[in-house]
Write a protein that holds these residues in place. Structure first.
Motif, mmCIF file in Angstrom:
data_model
loop_
_atom_site.group_PDB
_atom_site.id
_atom_site.type_symbol
_atom_site.label_atom_id
_atom_site.label_comp_id
_atom_site.label_asym_id
_atom_site.label_seq_id
_atom_site.Cartn_x
_atom_site.Cartn_y
_atom_site.Cartn_z
ATOM 1 N N PHE A 75 -20.680 49.135 -69.184
ATOM 2 C CA PHE A 75 -20.108 49.042 -70.525
ATOM 3 C C PHE A 75 -18.681 48.496 -70.450
ATOM 4 N N VAL A 76 -18.331 47.734 -71.462
ATOM 5 C CA VAL A 76 -16.995 47.180 -71.616
ATOM 6 C C VAL A 76 -16.467 47.603 -72.977
ATOM 7 N N TYR A 77 -15.176 47.928 -73.020
ATOM 8 C CA TYR A 77 -14.529 48.308 -74.278
ATOM 9 C C TYR A 77 -13.318 47.414 -74.489
ATOM 10 N N SER A 78 -13.153 46.946 -75.725
ATOM 11 C CA SER A 78 -12.015 46.086 -76.022
ATOM 12 C C SER A 78 -11.305 46.580 -77.273
ATOM 13 N N VAL A 79 -9.997 46.332 -77.317
ATOM 14 C CA VAL A 79 -9.284 46.469 -78.581
ATOM 15 C C VAL A 79 -9.552 45.214 -79.396
ATOM 16 N N ASN A 80 -9.369 45.310 -80.694
ATOM 17 C CA ASN A 80 -9.329 44.159 -81.587
ATOM 18 C C ASN A 80 -7.961 44.221 -82.241
ATOM 19 N N GLU A 81 -7.021 43.514 -81.646
ATOM 20 C CA GLU A 81 -5.608 43.688 -81.986
ATOM 21 C C GLU A 81 -5.232 42.878 -83.219
ATOM 22 N N VAL A 82 -4.922 43.593 -84.288
ATOM 23 C CA VAL A 82 -4.371 42.977 -85.494
ATOM 24 C C VAL A 82 -3.090 43.712 -85.842
ATOM 25 N N SER A 89 -9.142 47.778 -84.497
ATOM 26 C CA SER A 89 -10.401 48.430 -84.172
ATOM 27 C C SER A 89 -10.648 48.345 -82.679
ATOM 28 N N VAL A 90 -11.698 49.046 -82.233
ATOM 29 C CA VAL A 90 -12.153 48.977 -80.846
ATOM 30 C C VAL A 90 -13.646 48.687 -80.864
ATOM 31 N N THR A 91 -14.098 47.898 -79.896
ATOM 32 C CA THR A 91 -15.504 47.504 -79.826
ATOM 33 C C THR A 91 -16.089 47.908 -78.493
ATOM 34 N N ALA A 92 -17.302 48.483 -78.530
ATOM 35 C CA ALA A 92 -18.058 48.814 -77.320
ATOM 36 C C ALA A 92 -19.084 47.714 -77.072
ATOM 37 N N PHE A 93 -19.252 47.339 -75.785
ATOM 38 C CA PHE A 93 -20.210 46.317 -75.392
ATOM 39 C C PHE A 93 -21.090 46.843 -74.255
ATOM 40 N N SER A 94 -22.323 46.400 -74.220
ATOM 41 C CA SER A 94 -23.142 46.558 -73.022
ATOM 42 C C SER A 94 -22.863 45.375 -72.113
ATOM 43 N N GLU A 96 -24.180 43.324 -68.388
ATOM 44 C CA GLU A 96 -25.148 43.139 -67.308
ATOM 45 C C GLU A 96 -24.488 42.328 -66.198
ATOM 46 N N PRO A 97 -24.041 43.011 -65.131
ATOM 47 C CA PRO A 97 -23.274 42.323 -64.093
ATOM 48 C C PRO A 97 -24.020 41.184 -63.400
ATOM 49 N N LYS A 98 -25.343 41.306 -63.229
ATOM 50 C CA LYS A 98 -26.079 40.290 -62.474
ATOM 51 C C LYS A 98 -25.940 38.905 -63.084
ATOM 52 N N VAL A 99 -25.918 38.837 -64.396
ATOM 53 C CA VAL A 99 -25.835 37.540 -65.062
ATOM 54 C C VAL A 99 -24.596 37.403 -65.948
ATOM 55 N N GLY A 100 -23.825 38.482 -66.076
ATOM 56 C CA GLY A 100 -22.587 38.415 -66.838
ATOM 57 C C GLY A 100 -22.761 38.416 -68.338
ATOM 58 N N THR A 101 -23.897 38.908 -68.828
ATOM 59 C CA THR A 101 -24.085 38.951 -70.279
ATOM 60 C C THR A 101 -23.368 40.156 -70.871
ATOM 61 N N ILE A 102 -22.785 39.954 -72.036
ATOM 62 C CA ILE A 102 -22.015 40.996 -72.705
ATOM 63 C C ILE A 102 -22.379 40.974 -74.186
ATOM 64 N N ASN A 103 -22.812 42.121 -74.700
ATOM 65 C CA ASN A 103 -23.295 42.198 -76.073
ATOM 66 C C ASN A 103 -22.668 43.383 -76.800
ATOM 67 N N PRO A 104 -22.225 43.201 -78.042
ATOM 68 C CA PRO A 104 -21.593 44.300 -78.783
ATOM 69 C C PRO A 104 -22.582 45.416 -79.101
ATOM 70 N N ILE A 105 -22.095 46.661 -79.044
ATOM 71 C CA ILE A 105 -22.885 47.841 -79.414
ATOM 72 C C ILE A 105 -22.433 48.347 -80.773
ATOM 73 N N ASN A 106 -21.148 48.703 -80.866
ATOM 74 C CA ASN A 106 -20.620 49.149 -82.158
ATOM 75 C C ASN A 106 -19.110 49.052 -82.159
ATOM 76 N N LYS A 107 -18.525 49.347 -83.300
ATOM 77 C CA LYS A 107 -17.084 49.215 -83.491
ATOM 78 C C LYS A 107 -16.570 50.430 -84.255
ATOM 79 N N GLN A 108 -15.332 50.852 -83.938
ATOM 80 C CA GLN A 108 -14.683 51.943 -84.659
ATOM 81 C C GLN A 108 -13.260 51.539 -85.028
ATOM 82 N N VAL A 109 -12.765 52.117 -86.113
ATOM 83 C CA VAL A 109 -11.407 51.840 -86.588
ATOM 84 C C VAL A 109 -10.396 52.514 -85.682
ATOM 85 N N SER A 110 -9.341 51.779 -85.366
ATOM 86 C CA SER A 110 -8.227 52.323 -84.595
ATOM 87 C C SER A 110 -6.954 52.178 -85.423
#
Length: 378
Positions: A75-82, A89-94, A96-110
């Motif tokens: 899992f990867v987590y990022s800020v969304n800096e405004v 906000s902050v976004t959670a991603f799944s 996959e290291p083997k191929v480097g795919t990254i897909n959003p899971i959900n977002k929460q307000v920060s």
């Protein structure tokens, strides 16, 4: 004797059975998206050569300017800096290291202007530092990697602000980082010149409680920014954004005691200062720090293993503008710098004996890079 001979005869097989350290890693690159970037980029990094190869990227993710990766690499987590006018906000991603795919899971307000994010080793909580909002948020993490709304918000008060009225006008929280043993969390406030210290218990609904004492101060007007710990966990190092200093502390169970403050600046330097990022090498022998402003340098120090004190070794141009963030690969062989305003990532090789840096290559394919994170490529 027969038992000893048997064990010796088995030694080569036992050594061969030990898992080899990875020679390739995934490099995740956070960016600001107002200048052509599409979000988070994933590259494969090869430790034999320092070469980068493009794998993947996200799209339609606003200003993922800082990232963190879960310990299991899934899992990867990022800020969304405004900025000040609306919540970040902050976004959670799944991932996959083997191929480097990254897909959003959900977002929460920060809070406004989230600029730093981290996750604990057990993946119970994610922490954000909100620069514009002057606050620190705690988000519970679900088993599927998704984030719940913030369970705890710590808002710094506009008391004891520093003397720089243009930069220290209100609280500006810059980092929220757990200690290596994860018993404490430290967050810096550039405006109050404080390192704030909280006890951390992941099992509690509100996992942070003030330590005693619950802060230490740097020099007035210095503006603490990022921190790192020594490899032996005995020392804490802080880079100050406006003062351009590295402050060293003895660290014992959430109680830092200052032992040194050493400048990043050359003699007679009178231009703009912009202390940015700081990291200790994996072997614990050297400390590296970047200065933006007009310098655009990375400075190298040796760490005294008995005292934690720093000694200047060299300064190097980062071959770009605004070195906001850098990372050392887990093998300790290469150091990569993200130059935000010149849109390039520069690769240096580390001399493991002297700590000095040698320029290897420049990758110029990323617009506004602001964060670099390594994770093992499976």
């Amino acid at each position: 004797m027969k038992k000893l001979l048997f064990l010796l005869s088995m030694l080569p097989a036992l050594l061969m059975a030990q898992p080899k350290p990875p020679s390739t890693f995934d490099l995740l690159i956070g960016t600001y998206t107002g200048n052509g970037s599409e979000g988070i980029y994933v590259y494969r990094f090869y430790t034999e050569s320092g070469r980068l190869a493009y794998l993947n990227r996200t799209t339609s993710i606003e200003n993922p300017s800082y990232l963190c990766v879960s310990k299991n690499g899934k899992f990867v987590y990022s800020v969304n800096e405004v900025g000040d006018d609306r919540k970040g906000s902050v976004t959670a991603f799944s991932f996959e290291p083997k191929v480097g795919t990254i897909n959003p899971i959900n977002k929460q307000v920060s809070g406004a202007g989230p600029c730093y994010i981290s996750v604990d080793k057990d993946q119970k909580h994610v922490f954000t530092a909100n620069y514009a909002g002057g606050s620190m948020y705690v988000f519970p993490v679900n088993k599927d990697g998704s984030l719940n709304p913030a369970s705890q918000i710590i808002q710094d008060k506009p008391e004891g602000l520093g003397p720089n009225k243009s930069r220290q006008d209100k609280p500006h929280v810059h980092i929220a980082m757990l200690s290596p043993d994860e018993k404490h969390l430290i967050y810096t406030d550039l405006s109050t010149d404080k390192l704030n210290i909280y006890k951390y218990k992941s099992s509690q609904p509100q996992p942070l409680t003030p330590a005693s004492p619950n802060f230490v101060k740097v020099a007035s007007g210095d503006g603490p920014r990022h921190i790192d710990f020594s490899a032996n966990r005995k020392y804490l190092y802080v880079i100050t954004e406006m003062g351009g200093n590295i402050v060293a502390y003895n660290y014992n169970n959430g109680q830092p005691k200052q032992i040194q403050s050493i400048t990043m600046l050359p003699d007679g330097y009178n231009k703009q200062v912009g202390g940015a990022d700081i990291h200790v090498s994996p072997d614990g022998l050297f400390l590296y720090a970047t200065n933006r402003g007009d310098a655009n340098e990375i400075i190298v120090y040796a760490i005294n293993q008995e005292t934690g004190m720093l000694t200047f070794i060299e300064r190097q141009t980062t071959r770009g503008s605004h070195p906001r963030n850098f990372v050392i690969d887990p093998s300790g062989t290469f150091l990569l710098v993200a130059n935000q305003k010149s849109n390039n990532i520069v690769v240096f090789k580390i001399n493991r004996t002297t700590g000095k840096l040698t320029f290897v290559r420049t990758n110029t394919e990323i617009d506004s890079p602001s964060c670099l994170k390594f994770t093992a490529a499976e």
